[in-house]
Design a protein around this motif. Sequence first.
Motif, PDB file in Angstrom:
ATOM      1  N   ASP A  43       1.520   6.486  -7.075  1.00  0.00           N
ATOM      2  CA  ASP A  43       0.440   7.435  -7.390  1.00  0.00           C
ATOM      3  C   ASP A  43       0.927   8.871  -7.294  1.00  0.00           C
ATOM      4  OD1 ASP A  43      -1.482   5.584  -7.972  1.00  0.00           O
ATOM      5  OD2 ASP A  43      -2.599   5.836  -6.102  1.00  0.00           O
ATOM      6  N   GLU A  44       1.648   9.169  -6.231  1.00  0.00           N
ATOM      7  CA  GLU A  44       2.145  10.533  -6.038  1.00  0.00           C
ATOM      8  C   GLU A  44       3.151  10.914  -7.125  1.00  0.00           C
ATOM      9  OE1 GLU A  44       2.104  14.218  -4.382  1.00  0.00           O
ATOM     10  OE2 GLU A  44       0.800  12.529  -3.919  1.00  0.00           O
ATOM     11  N   MET A  55       3.311   9.663 -10.202  1.00  0.00           N
ATOM     12  CA  MET A  55       2.593   9.833 -11.459  1.00  0.00           C
ATOM     13  C   MET A  55       1.840  11.166 -11.479  1.00  0.00           C
ATOM     14  SD  MET A  55       1.357   5.926 -12.198  1.00  0.00           S
ATOM     15  CE  MET A  55       0.666   6.191 -13.820  1.00  0.00           C
ATOM     16  N   ARG A  56       1.240  11.533 -10.353  1.00  0.00           N
ATOM     17  CA  ARG A  56       0.522  12.807 -10.262  1.00  0.00           C
ATOM     18  C   ARG A  56       1.476  13.986 -10.479  1.00  0.00           C
ATOM     19  NH1 ARG A  56      -3.941  12.280  -8.354  1.00  0.00           N
ATOM     20  NH2 ARG A  56      -3.397  10.730  -6.801  1.00  0.00           N
ATOM     21  N   ARG A 107      -7.211   2.236 -13.782  1.00  0.00           N
ATOM     22  CA  ARG A 107      -7.817   3.446 -13.248  1.00  0.00           C
ATOM     23  C   ARG A 107      -7.617   4.556 -14.279  1.00  0.00           C
ATOM     24  NH1 ARG A 107      -4.293   4.478  -8.350  1.00  0.00           N
ATOM     25  NH2 ARG A 107      -2.806   3.973  -9.954  1.00  0.00           N
ATOM     26  N   TRP A 119      -6.778   8.396 -15.379  1.00  0.00           N
ATOM     27  CA  TRP A 119      -6.034   9.564 -14.874  1.00  0.00           C
ATOM     28  C   TRP A 119      -6.721  10.782 -15.358  1.00  0.00           C
ATOM     29  CZ3 TRP A 119      -2.466  10.138 -11.250  1.00  0.00           C
ATOM     30  CH2 TRP A 119      -1.910   8.978 -10.746  1.00  0.00           C
ATOM     31  N   HIS A 154       0.836  -1.204   0.000  1.00  0.00           N
ATOM     32  CA  HIS A 154       0.000   0.000   0.000  1.00  0.00           C
ATOM     33  C   HIS A 154       0.868   1.251   0.000  1.00  0.00           C
ATOM     34  CE1 HIS A 154      -4.055  -1.589   0.213  1.00  0.00           C
ATOM     35  NE2 HIS A 154      -3.590  -2.529   1.010  1.00  0.00           N
ATOM     36  N   GLU A 168      -1.168   2.919 -17.049  1.00  0.00           N
ATOM     37  CA  GLU A 168      -2.155   2.271 -16.178  1.00  0.00           C
ATOM     38  C   GLU A 168      -2.745   1.037 -16.863  1.00  0.00           C
ATOM     39  OE1 GLU A 168      -3.742   1.908 -12.597  1.00  0.00           O
ATOM     40  OE2 GLU A 168      -2.648   3.735 -13.038  1.00  0.00           O
ATOM     41  N   ALA A 176       2.351   1.633  -3.489  1.00  0.00           N
ATOM     42  CA  ALA A 176       1.315   2.084  -4.419  1.00  0.00           C
ATOM     43  C   ALA A 176       1.040   3.568  -4.248  1.00  0.00           C
ATOM     44  CB  ALA A 176       0.040   1.272  -4.209  1.00  0.00           C
ATOM     45  N   ALA A 177       1.020   4.035  -3.006  1.00  0.00           N
ATOM     46  CA  ALA A 177       0.805   5.461  -2.754  1.00  0.00           C
ATOM     47  C   ALA A 177       1.961   6.289  -3.303  1.00  0.00           C
ATOM     48  CB  ALA A 177       0.638   5.714  -1.259  1.00  0.00           C
ATOM     49  N   LEU A 207      -0.219   8.544 -19.087  1.00  0.00           N
ATOM     50  CA  LEU A 207      -0.478   7.915 -17.795  1.00  0.00           C
ATOM     51  C   LEU A 207      -1.550   6.836 -17.924  1.00  0.00           C
ATOM     52  CD1 LEU A 207      -0.359  10.990 -15.409  1.00  0.00           C
ATOM     53  CD2 LEU A 207       1.323   9.162 -15.615  1.00  0.00           C
TER      54      LEU A 207
END
Length: 58
Positions: free
Chosen positions: A23-24, A26-27, A56, A58, A16, A44, A19-20, A40
């Motif tokens: 995500d950060e 990629m953002r 998911r 983006w 987890h 994904e 994964a976070a 992105l």
Amino acid sequence: MDIDGNDTVSERAELHFLAALVDELMRKLLIAGVLSQAELNDIERAVSQRVGHPPRAW
């Protein structure tokens, strides 16, 4: 995973956390203009095929 293929609590927490982080990252790549939203989404989609989960948006 243990020998029976079950996740331990610490392994699940680490996944987890990773994964976070992804995500950060990629953002921030999207905000910085390094990758487009379409790129992105392509990433994904490729990952979702490898892990067997729906992608998911983006």
